[in-house]
Write a protein that holds these residues in place. Sequence first.
Motif, PDB file in Angstrom:
ATOM      1  N   THR A 122      13.677  67.568 -47.770  1.00  0.00           N
ATOM      2  CA  THR A 122      13.587  67.782 -46.335  1.00  0.00           C
ATOM      3  C   THR A 122      14.934  67.731 -45.648  1.00  0.00           C
ATOM      4  O   THR A 122      15.142  68.332 -44.608  1.00  0.00           O
TER       5      THR A 122
ATOM      6  N   SER B  85      16.602  66.603 -37.501  1.00  0.00           N
ATOM      7  CA  SER B  85      15.806  65.628 -38.233  1.00  0.00           C
ATOM      8  C   SER B  85      16.045  64.255 -37.663  1.00  0.00           C
ATOM      9  O   SER B  85      17.050  63.987 -37.012  1.00  0.00           O
TER      10      SER B  85
ATOM     11  N   SER C  41       5.404  76.571 -32.801  1.00  0.00           N
ATOM     12  CA  SER C  41       6.059  75.923 -31.676  1.00  0.00           C
ATOM     13  C   SER C  41       6.688  76.991 -30.795  1.00  0.00           C
ATOM     14  O   SER C  41       6.425  78.181 -30.954  1.00  0.00           O
TER      15      SER C  41
ATOM     16  N   PRO D 236       8.544  68.358 -30.277  1.00  0.00           N
ATOM     17  CA  PRO D 236       8.901  67.690 -31.526  1.00  0.00           C
ATOM     18  C   PRO D 236       9.142  66.191 -31.402  1.00  0.00           C
ATOM     19  O   PRO D 236       8.633  65.397 -32.202  1.00  0.00           O
TER      20      PRO D 236
ATOM     21  N   MET E  25       6.791  63.428 -33.295  1.00  0.00           N
ATOM     22  CA  MET E  25       7.355  62.486 -34.260  1.00  0.00           C
ATOM     23  C   MET E  25       7.093  61.044 -33.827  1.00  0.00           C
ATOM     24  O   MET E  25       6.859  60.165 -34.668  1.00  0.00           O
TER      25      MET E  25
ATOM     26  N   ARG F 134      10.863  63.254 -40.409  1.00  0.00           N
ATOM     27  CA  ARG F 134      11.877  64.289 -40.254  1.00  0.00           C
ATOM     28  C   ARG F 134      11.256  65.573 -39.729  1.00  0.00           C
ATOM     29  O   ARG F 134      10.054  65.778 -39.843  1.00  0.00           O
ATOM     30  N   HIS F 135      12.124  66.420 -39.199  1.00  0.00           N
ATOM     31  CA  HIS F 135      11.668  67.662 -38.562  1.00  0.00           C
ATOM     32  C   HIS F 135      12.669  68.762 -38.836  1.00  0.00           C
ATOM     33  O   HIS F 135      13.878  68.545 -38.776  1.00  0.00           O
TER      34      HIS F 135
ATOM     35  N   ARG G 292       7.799  74.852 -36.986  1.00  0.00           N
ATOM     36  CA  ARG G 292       8.454  73.597 -37.293  1.00  0.00           C
ATOM     37  C   ARG G 292       7.736  72.884 -38.437  1.00  0.00           C
ATOM     38  O   ARG G 292       6.506  72.956 -38.533  1.00  0.00           O
TER      39      ARG G 292
ATOM     40  N   TYR H  33       7.233  69.138 -40.175  1.00  0.00           N
ATOM     41  CA  TYR H  33       7.369  67.706 -39.994  1.00  0.00           C
ATOM     42  C   TYR H  33       7.005  67.010 -41.307  1.00  0.00           C
ATOM     43  O   TYR H  33       6.023  67.377 -41.953  1.00  0.00           O
TER      44      TYR H  33
END
Length: 255
Positions: free
Chosen positions: A48, A55, A177, A223, A227, A239-240, A249, A251
Amino acid sequence: MPKKEKIRKLFDNIAKDYDKLNHILSLDIDRLWRKKAIKEATDTGTGTGTGSGTSTSTGAGSGSGTGPGLNILDVACGTGDFAIGMGRAAGEGCRITGVDISPGMLEIGRKKTAEAGLSGRITLMEADCESLPFEDGCFDRVTAAFGVRNFEHLETGLKEMHRVLAESGKLIILELSTPENPFLSRLYKLYFLHILPAVGGMVSGDKGAYRYLPASVLKFPRPEKFMEMMSECGFSDIRHRAFSAGICRMYTGIK
């Protein structure tokens, strides 16, 4: 009618055209997004922490298991595209269970799974994603591709996904998104709110469904908020990553 029942009826109605319209209306970019998330879910990618996007981390953890022998739950699996992709990518001994509330989507998913020769590796079943019929800690991975925004109670669904994950198991969520860039965002909304419903309604015969789908994306938490919700539901190392200027997106989080 409760939202859950509306969602079930909506996806049953558009099931036969769902895959075709997904690929047409996304210009086939959705296949690339899925490939990135599949690599993350099956331990066949670089992790990731690489690639474009932002992130954040809320703790340590790298996920349990390796590609071979993974036990994966695909939540809101729809017609099975993501489950089939994981079935092809994962190592020997991998088992994938897909759940969805739409019998119409699952019927198509089972046909696709059989045609792909993956019926022995993938099981698709009707189940409520907010009340999963599984014991605590029984999956190495939980995935959801373009489905969590349809949950009636998002936090309940996240808590259920956390519950069925094994310790150090990994959650991977792929969701649509809106771009951060103001100019791109205006163009995207023009397409999403006007062109997509017109084309989707014409092909599927259900204009209401293709008005709902973009509206559900615009209502989904930003986001940073999502999160935060993941953290409140027990996930760490959250994390993103943003794909295609933020249109999609990914995640990830660790139990």
